[in-house]
Design an enzyme around this catalytic site. Structure first.
Site, short mmCIF file in Angstrom:
data_model
loop_
_atom_site.label_atom_id
_atom_site.label_comp_id
_atom_site.label_asym_id
_atom_site.label_seq_id
_atom_site.Cartn_x
_atom_site.Cartn_y
_atom_site.Cartn_z
CG HIS A 56 -1.89 -1.09 1.30
ND1 HIS A 56 -1.78 -2.12 2.20
CD2 HIS A 56 -3.02 -1.33 0.60
CE1 HIS A 56 -2.80 -2.95 2.04
NE2 HIS A 56 -3.56 -2.49 1.07
CD GLN B 298 -14.22 -5.31 -1.37
OE1 GLN B 298 -14.50 -4.13 -1.59
NE2 GLN B 298 -13.01 -5.78 -1.58
CD GLU C 103 0.66 -4.34 -12.85
OE1 GLU C 103 1.58 -5.18 -12.72
OE2 GLU C 103 0.60 -3.54 -13.81
CE LYS C 104 -1.84 -8.89 -2.72
NZ LYS C 104 -3.08 -9.66 -2.46
CG ASP C 105 -6.27 -7.27 -5.27
OD1 ASP C 105 -6.76 -8.34 -4.86
OD2 ASP C 105 -5.69 -6.45 -4.53
CD GLN D 84 -9.78 -4.65 -6.50
OE1 GLN D 84 -10.46 -5.16 -5.62
NE2 GLN D 84 -8.70 -3.94 -6.23
CB SER E 200 -1.67 -10.35 1.16
OG SER E 200 -3.04 -10.47 1.52
CB SER E 201 -4.29 -6.90 4.61
OG SER E 201 -3.98 -5.65 4.03
NE ARG E 202 -7.86 -11.68 1.73
CZ ARG E 202 -9.13 -11.86 2.06
NH1 ARG E 202 -9.45 -12.73 2.99
NH2 ARG E 202 -10.08 -11.17 1.46
#
Length: 281
Positions: A37, A61, A148-150, A153, A185-187
């Protein structure tokens, strides 16, 4: 940096700055911010007079309520990072601020939104388009920045902007990875130490497949990735597809496109991780 919680207050601030001739950059996020981010925010700061970062976990979402509840929320830490990156505004609205009434709008961008994530997470991209369009309407940015990871989307948002004729530039930014290759990733914060180690097999397999693809067919490359993930400890693949980077449709031969991308989604324990690799661009 100012933290703003309502659309009205944000628009009042931006009206003054626009009158000074400043361009506005928007970085939409769901918080739990990391270096990926930060790279988007820094790019916006370098290219615009004003940078707004939205921090909002968007309920529409999520097709899994459990996933929504577990999504990390770290606003104080997020604001510290944003201040360090030079952002001007953190826009952190409540759910009732963004959805004072149910959003019944339906967005359909087939075939972009019917494959991959669209097939496995019904309603997900409709929710993404709902919130991103609301943010575009609230902020009226000159540029908006997405990672671009998503990958899927990003393609869908570009199509939404084109069809709805938004007067703004969508800026896609490269995947940011840990030193060992894991896509940020936040995950990732939900991974145990063992799961974090297992998750490395995702990016390592994709990197190997890029070299493998140079001398093998699309179907052979597909099988190589599937077999490697299946053999890796603690991983369960949901899908891996090699697609045209513009249409997101599967390709059968490398000659089918000049822009080939491999998109993958893998469960590491209970955590769902996505990544992608470009074979041709």
């Amino acid at each position: 940096m100012k933290v703003v919680h309502t659309i009205k207050d944000l628009q009042a601030e931006l009206t003054v700055l626009r009158a000074q001739g400043k361009k506005v950059g928007l970085v939409p996020t769901m918080g739990a911010l990391h270096a990926g981010h930060a790279s988007l925010v820094k790019r916006s700061v370098s290219e615009n007079g004003v940078t707004v970062v939205s921090v909002f976990v968007n309920p529409t979402q999520f097709n899994d309520k459990n996933d929504l509840e577990k999504y990390p929320r770290t606003l104080d830490a997020d604001c510290r990072l944003l201040e360090e990156c030079g952002a001007d505004f953190a826009f952190a609205p409540s759910v009732s601020e963004m959805y004072p009434e149910p959003d019944t709008r339906q967005f359909s961008y087939a075939p972009l939104d019917t494959v991959m994530e669209g097939a496995f997470r019904p309603g997900h991209f409709n929710g993404v388009c709902q919130i991103v369009s609301k943010l575009f309407d609230a902020v009226l940015p000159d540029r908006a920045y997405f990672g671009e990871k998503d990958f899927q989307q990003l393609a869908i948002i570009r199509e939404m902007v084109r069809q709805l004729k938004y007067n703004l530039e969508i800026v896609g930014c490269s995947i940011v990875r840990e030193e060992d290759g894991l896509a940020l990733s936040s995950r990732n914060t939900r991974l145990s130490a063992e799961e974090r180690e297992n998750a490395l097999n995702i990016s390592q397999t994709l990197f190997k497949s890029r070299n493998f693809a140079a001398t093998h067919t699309v179907s052979e490359t597909q099988k190589m990735v599937e077999d490697a993930i299946e053999a890796a400890p603690g991983l369960r693949m949901e899908y891996f597809e090699i697609v045209d980077g513009n249409t997101l449709q599967k390709i059968s031969n490398w000659e089918d496109t000049s822009y080939a991308v491999g998109c993958i989604t893998v469960f590491c324990g209970e955590v769902r991780l996505i990544d992608n690799i470009k074979y041709k661009e």
